[in-house]
Design an enzyme around this catalytic site. Sequence first.
Site, short mmCIF file in Angstrom:
data_model
loop_
_atom_site.label_atom_id
_atom_site.label_comp_id
_atom_site.label_asym_id
_atom_site.label_seq_id
_atom_site.Cartn_x
_atom_site.Cartn_y
_atom_site.Cartn_z
N TYR A 151 -5.49 0.61 6.96
CA TYR A 151 -6.86 1.01 7.25
C TYR A 151 -7.00 1.41 8.72
O TYR A 151 -7.07 0.58 9.62
CB TYR A 151 -7.84 -0.11 6.94
CG TYR A 151 -7.77 -0.63 5.52
CD1 TYR A 151 -7.30 0.17 4.47
CD2 TYR A 151 -8.18 -1.92 5.21
CE1 TYR A 151 -7.23 -0.31 3.18
CE2 TYR A 151 -8.13 -2.41 3.91
CZ TYR A 151 -7.65 -1.60 2.90
OH TYR A 151 -7.60 -2.08 1.61
N HIS B 159 0.76 -4.46 -0.81
CA HIS B 159 -0.25 -3.40 -0.85
C HIS B 159 0.27 -2.13 -1.51
O HIS B 159 1.18 -1.48 -0.99
CB HIS B 159 -0.70 -3.10 0.59
CG HIS B 159 -1.98 -2.34 0.67
ND1 HIS B 159 -2.44 -1.79 1.86
CD2 HIS B 159 -2.91 -2.03 -0.27
CE1 HIS B 159 -3.59 -1.18 1.64
NE2 HIS B 159 -3.90 -1.31 0.36
#
Length: 329
Positions: A54, A139
């Site tokens: 992010y 992830h």
Amino acid sequence: MSTLGTSDVEVSELSFGAAGIGNLFTAVDDEQAYEAVDAAWASGIRYFDTAPHYGIGLSERRLGAALRDRPRAEYTLSTKVGRLLEPTDAGGDDLAEGGFAVPATHRRVWDFSADGVRRGLDASLERLGVDHVDVVYLHDPDDHAEQAFHEGYPALEKLRSQGVVGAIGAGMNQAEMLTRFVRDTDVDVVLCAGRYTLLDHRALTDLLPAAEGRGTSVVVGGAFNSGLLADPRPGATYNYTAAPPELLDRALRLKALAERHGTTLRAAALAFPAAHPAVASVLVGARSALEVRDCAEQFATPVPWAFWQELRTEGLLAAAAPVPAPEPS
């Protein structure tokens, strides 16, 4: 508060996803990011999730700074592993590559090896400015299943057994591989984004029953399917791309039904995943204090029982999907 699997890690029923304060699609400044986290705290949110992906580290740095003065024992923090950040002098921004409005100072390198997991976690701790996180997820291992299951997962299991982290899991935008994690490993939690919503019931078929049967917790992200269920209109996004006409029509029907029953589509979209017994928390992404406060208000607003009944009658809700219990009369 709910406990993740058989761990001691607790999460609030509504949680804060920090992709937005990592400049997802559009930039926000530091002050706006910190105000969003402050609003989450004031609303009772005590679970905060981030990732190196992010904003190529920006989200972790901002979230860590925003939480720095909070008592560490009073909140739960998760991050993710599988992408290492390596410096680059390519220049430009990250919008085309990663979808974040930040300078492209680093590139993401996929690595679900044991060494990659450890290096990734150490780098995240440094960016966050903390000595531990409570939860670590693998992830998006979609294209790296072999390494994730045979190297990454055992590395997380070792970190958990050593007490370095309290709970481990995987986070993905799909249900199928998460079901495999639930069935074939000893994860405490899986984070399923966008696959258990009013528009997408895929997790209901296998993932959620498997999780309930194994005592594995599920955190549901993407309850608004990246925007369509928050504000259905022409040009709205569904799973980060332009919403197909048939899904826009369906979302507009849902909105009209909600308003007819005196509620909002946003309230219904948040209440729906929270009603499943396997779901420990609903993760909402927000980039401003206003968005956070709205989500918290909508989440706390009961949705009329008659709304859910009409959804079933209209064929807009799977028959097997649990819904919130009726309010006492």
